[in-house]
Design a protein around this motif. Structure first.
Motif, PDB file in Angstrom:
ATOM      1  N   SER A 118     107.006 135.224 142.626  1.00  0.00           N
ATOM      2  CA  SER A 118     106.100 135.051 143.753  1.00  0.00           C
ATOM      3  C   SER A 118     106.504 135.911 144.942  1.00  0.00           C
ATOM      4  N   HIS A 119     107.802 135.958 145.210  1.00  0.00           N
ATOM      5  CA  HIS A 119     108.308 136.734 146.353  1.00  0.00           C
ATOM      6  C   HIS A 119     109.758 137.093 146.042  1.00  0.00           C
ATOM      7  N   ALA A 120     109.958 138.158 145.250  1.00  0.00           N
ATOM      8  CA  ALA A 120     111.275 138.467 144.704  1.00  0.00           C
ATOM      9  C   ALA A 120     112.329 138.734 145.776  1.00  0.00           C
ATOM     10  N   THR A 121     111.914 139.130 146.953  1.00  0.00           N
ATOM     11  CA  THR A 121     112.874 139.422 148.019  1.00  0.00           C
ATOM     12  C   THR A 121     113.509 138.160 148.581  1.00  0.00           C
ATOM     13  N   LEU A 122     112.747 137.072 148.646  1.00  0.00           N
ATOM     14  CA  LEU A 122     113.222 135.884 149.340  1.00  0.00           C
ATOM     15  C   LEU A 122     113.315 134.640 148.484  1.00  0.00           C
TER      16      LEU A 122
END
Length: 220
Positions: free
Chosen positions: A151-155
């Motif tokens: 969904s949001h690989a950075t966070l």
């Protein structure tokens, strides 16, 4: 085999090593963390922030008249009422749990609360069908999975499971949760694409869903 070995070596060379984790918020909804990492060049850096939460499903649903089922609801992140596809989190099959986590935790890592023998999540497709019925009152017998992707690989370490539901028919009223206040809107393809082009379809995974489905010929 040579390319695979090279890719694996690159992964090892680029990976960060977690050194320290502080759980700032950890409850049944989220594990929000502050972490320190050892970087590939041997230096350390802090803080990095990340979190764990449950996976969720997104449903691109088209009814028997060829219109797309969307919902209008308030999103507190951007403090606006948005138009988007039906979506919702995978639920625990039984009991309750609270978030745990850390650098090695997988999406939806949980800790048992008293009285729970194990944690079982509902199947992603079952979740998609449930969310479509609850939020719109519609059902479908024609489902296709598009993709499962971070969904949001950075966070975050959660994943989104994306589905297309065709020939949806209304079978009931909405069955909303206590904190859900939303209206169903039925849009033509032209109306939906106009919203996307104007930047008014404000969920990036939902926009991705539209164009993936279009590319696969599922919208014709």
């Amino acid at each position: 085999m040579v390319d695979e070995a090279r890719d694996e070596k690159a992964q090892d060379e680029l990976a960060w090593e977690p050194l320290k984790t502080e759980h700032l918020v950890r409850d049944r909804w989220m594990d929000f963390r502050r972490e320190e990492y050892l970087m590939p060049d041997g230096t350390t850096f802090s803080p990095f922030y990340n979190y764990s939460k449950r996976d969720y499903a997104v449903i691109l649903a088209r009814d028997e008249e060829g219109k797309y089922l969307c919902v209008r609801q308030y999103r507190h992140g951007i403090r606006k009422v948005t138009t988007e596809f039906v979506a919702g989190g995978l639920e625990y099959a039984a009991g309750e749990a609270e978030m745990t986590g850390g650098p090695d935790s997988k999406a939806g890592a949980q800790k048992l609360l008293p009285g729970m023998a194990e944690i079982v999540y509902e199947d992603a497709l079952d979740a998609a069908k449930r969310e479509l019925l609850e939020e719109t009152g519609y059902e479908s017998d024609d489902w296709e999975k598009l993709i499962t992707i971070p969904s949001h690989a950075t966070l975050s370490d959660d994943y989104v499971h994306v589905f297309v539901a065709q020939n949806c028919r209304r079978v009931s009223d909405q069955g909303l949760d206590d904190t859900e206040f939303l209206n169903v809107v039925r849009l033509t393809a032209e109306e939906l694409e106009a919203l996307i082009a104007a930047g008014e379809f404000q969920q990036c995974v939902h926009v991705m869903t539209w164009y993936m489905a279009k590319d696969k010929g599922l919208l014709s």
